[in-house]
Design an enzyme around this catalytic site. Structure first.
Site, PDB file in Angstrom:
ATOM      1  N   GLU A 192       0.844  -1.205  -0.125  1.00  0.00           N
ATOM      2  CA  GLU A 192       0.060   0.035   0.070  1.00  0.00           C
ATOM      3  C   GLU A 192       0.935   1.185  -0.213  1.00  0.00           C
ATOM      4  O   GLU A 192       1.605   1.229   0.687  1.00  0.00           O
ATOM      5  CB  GLU A 192      -0.958  -0.063   1.137  1.00  0.00           C
ATOM      6  CG  GLU A 192      -1.873   0.943   1.387  1.00  0.00           C
ATOM      7  CD  GLU A 192      -3.016   1.044   2.594  1.00  0.00           C
ATOM      8  OE1 GLU A 192      -3.499   1.822   2.719  1.00  0.00           O
ATOM      9  OE2 GLU A 192      -2.697  -0.146   3.187  1.00  0.00           O
ATOM     10  N   ARG A 220       5.001 -13.015   9.889  1.00  0.00           N
ATOM     11  CA  ARG A 220       6.048 -11.773   9.265  1.00  0.00           C
ATOM     12  C   ARG A 220       7.243 -11.462  10.195  1.00  0.00           C
ATOM     13  O   ARG A 220       7.235 -12.326  11.433  1.00  0.00           O
ATOM     14  CB  ARG A 220       4.891 -10.513   9.752  1.00  0.00           C
ATOM     15  CG  ARG A 220       4.500 -10.469  10.990  1.00  0.00           C
ATOM     16  CD  ARG A 220       3.263  -9.366  11.299  1.00  0.00           C
ATOM     17  NE  ARG A 220       3.800  -8.161  10.764  1.00  0.00           N
ATOM     18  CZ  ARG A 220       3.227  -7.181   9.914  1.00  0.00           C
ATOM     19  NH1 ARG A 220       2.154  -7.440   9.222  1.00  0.00           N
ATOM     20  NH2 ARG A 220       3.750  -5.904   9.654  1.00  0.00           N
ATOM     21  N   LYS A 222       4.493   0.998   9.043  1.00  0.00           N
ATOM     22  CA  LYS A 222       4.765   2.009   8.482  1.00  0.00           C
ATOM     23  C   LYS A 222       4.109   3.460   9.347  1.00  0.00           C
ATOM     24  O   LYS A 222       4.385   4.504   9.130  1.00  0.00           O
ATOM     25  CB  LYS A 222       4.043   2.077   6.975  1.00  0.00           C
ATOM     26  CG  LYS A 222       4.794   1.376   5.928  1.00  0.00           C
ATOM     27  CD  LYS A 222       3.855   1.292   4.721  1.00  0.00           C
ATOM     28  CE  LYS A 222       3.011   0.214   4.801  1.00  0.00           C
ATOM     29  NZ  LYS A 222       2.431  -0.106   3.427  1.00  0.00           N
TER      30      LYS A 222
END
Ligand code: ATP
Ligand code: MG
Length: 553
Positions: A33, A259, A269
């Site tokens: 994104e 992850r 982020k």
């Protein structure tokens, strides 16, 4: 050939064997994104997706997940592409999720026609209440059994912008009693009166991620849609969408992996953006940041990052990797590829009392003792040199082999080798008024020049120096971890606002002729690079990449 495959590659090899995807190549995608800079967690996903495509002669797309109508931020997009390239990968196609909005809309209409989707008017609070809990089934929405015609009309009106944001949503009609809450009639389209960077004001309804992502994958012919573990519970919905929308013979399969988490690093982020916005750091590429831009500026190499991603492997269970393992990979990569330079961090002067004043001579010194092919360079030696304060003790502890003066117990002052030059013997020292060492006195033995083949005697200590008559002051920037445990609340990580330390050191003159980004080992200290952004002949600044010592086992 006993190569061990990670579980994703095992799935792929079995799919290739059964020709699950016919003659299609393996196709993966990396779907960021564009709302921030990529971090090292993304590097793991990039290495996995692109690396898998390379391994199986397949393809990997770079696809921006821009289903949220926000303004395009060219800064983020440019940084993402620079980072992927820096890591050494090339994408097959560069795509935008928003390119598929028409198909997604048509797919939603088809679902309505099949009686598999309906327009719902519950408020968000009601929706939450109707959803049920892990223990209790949900309740069906009173709007669930509208006619196809009514749903088509309402959805059309949503598209035309008749309804305010949040007033109506389109939901998949699946199963309100499913043990998996994601399957309890999830929202697949919502109203959002916002301008989209790509589609402008064409749409005021936007698809939800769980509906959009499988369609994007299917359109691109993705075979293996690799994502992180949080999406495991969404997989039944992913499969439902590709099955029900179903214009594809070989639907993609979602595979989840753990992850990457690293101690002393926060990978989010959103959080990293806050550090930038609050000016805790000097931008997204601050060398302390876990962003790819940050570690690049810090001097990490793409080879080291790829080796790290390979080494940690791909797992099905979340865990946290010790940051020392990453640092170990960086050190391991640098040790045989960068030349050494002499830098004195905390300089104290040594006067070689038997060396003639005004005289100077050249010495050849190896660039990297571990790699003879890296050759030698010339440094100079003269009557006054700088050594590290830490290489001198007034009264030496046991087994101390560096400089110390003659001792009261009658021991001689110690003799050490100056790397690249002569043996020197400490004969005395002077102190400042505050008790610190002002200067050290020594004599050199002209027979012992490095490279002369001298074999008369051996010394146990070797130290480095720079010629006080031929050196440059440089600034080094050393970093503590940006994230540390809150001393008041163990377990909670907070930003370390005192994590940048600058100091002025004495260096051999070669360090004024670098290119920004050049990497070195500062002999006996650690790895450094010429600050990529603002190193210049008038601003000799170096970043510490990583120290020499490893705590990683
Ligand atoms: P963040 O919370 O930092 O914004 P994200 O997952 O929302 O991360 P995306 O841009 O959506 O960021 O991520 C792109 C891809 O990178 C996704 O496939 C995601 O699963 C993967 N990814 C993100 N963070 C990690 C991580 N820490 N380890 C491995 N893969 C990750
Ligand atoms: Mg995200």
């Amino acid at each position: 050939m006993a190569e061990s495959l990670n579980f994703i590659h095992q799935i792929i090899e079995s799919d290739l064997e059964t020709k699950k995807y016919g003659d299609s190549p393996i196709i993966t995608r990396f779907p960021p994104e564009p709302n921030g800079y990529l971090h090292i967690g993304h590097a793991k996903s990039i290495c996995l997706n692109f690396g898998t495509a390379i391994k199986y002669n397949g393809l990997c797309n770079l696809r921006y997940d821009d289903t949220n109508p926000v303004k395009e931020d060219m800064e983020y997009i440019n940084s993402i592409e620079e980072d992927v390239r820096w890591l050494g990968f090339t994408w097959n196609e560069r795509l935008w999720a928003s390119d598929y909005f028409d198909t997604m809309y048509e797919a939603a209409v088809e679902l309505i026609k099949k009686g598999k989707a309906y327009v719902c008017e519950l408020t968000p609070e009601e929706m939450k209440e109707y959803r049920g809990t892990l223990k209790e089934p949900g309740k069906e929405s009173p709007y669930r059994n509208r006619s196809v015609e009514e749903n088509l009309k309402l959805f059309e009106e949503m598209k035309e912008g008749k309804y305010a944001d949040g007033e109506k949503v389109l939901r998949a009609k699946i199963d309100m009693a499913s043990p998996n809450i994601n399957m309890r009639d999830p929202i697949i389209y919502r109203s959002a009166h916002a301008t989209h960077h790509n589609t402008g004001d064409k749409w005021c309804i936007y698809p939800m991620y769980d509906f959009a992502h499988p369609i994007e994958d299917a359109i691109e012919g993705i075979t293996h849609s690799i994502c992180t573990l949080e999406f495991e519970d969404h997989r039944p919905l992913y499969d439902w969408v590709v099955r029900e929308v179903g214009f594809w013979p070989n639907p993609p399969q979602q595979i989840e992996f753990a992850r990457l988490n690293i101690t002393n690093m926060v990978m989010s982020k959103r959080f990293l953006k806050r550090l930038v916005d609050d000016e805790v750091v000097d931008g997204w590429d601050d060398p302390r940041m876990p962003t790819i831009a940050g570690i690049r500026r810090r001097g990490y190499t793409p080879e080291a990052v790829r080796a790290f991603c390979e080494e940690i492997g791909v797992a099905k269970a979340n865990s946290t990797v010790d940051i020392a393992q990453l640092e170990h990979c960086v050190r391991d990569d640098l040790k045989e590829r960068v030349p050494s330079r002499n830098v004195i961090f905390d300089p104290v002067k040594v006067i070689i009392t038997n060396y003639p004043e005004g005289q100077s001579e050249e010495c050849e010194i190896e660039n990297n003792p571990a790699v003879p092919e890296m050759g030698t360079r010339t440094i100079t030696f003269s009557r006054e040199i700088w050594v590290d304060r830490a290489d001198f003790e007034e009264v030496p502890p046991k087994k101390y082999f560096r400089l110390f003066p003659p001792q009261e117990d009658g021991r001689e002052g110690n003799e050490v080798r100056l790397k690249g030059a002569y043996f020197i013997r400490c004969t005395g020292y002077a102190k400042n008024e505050d008790g610190t060492v002002k200067e050290i006195y020594a004599t050199y033995d002209p027979e012992t020049k490095s490279g002369s083949g001298f074999e008369g005697r051996k010394v146990k200590g070797t130290i480095h120096y720079v010629d006080a008559n031929n050196c440059v002051p440089i600034t080094i920037r050393q970093f503590d971890y940006l994230m540390i445990e809150d001393p008041d609340e163990p377990g909670r990580m907070i930003a370390n606002t005192d994590s940048l330390h600058e100091s002025v050191c004495m260096a051999e003159p070669a360090l004024k002729d670098c290119e920004p980004g050049d990497r070195f080992q500062f002999f006996r200290h650690g790895y450094f690079n010429a600050e990529p952004k603002f190193y210049s002949k008038d601003n000799l600044v170096f970043n510490e990449i990583v120290g020499l010592k490893s705590s990683w086992k």
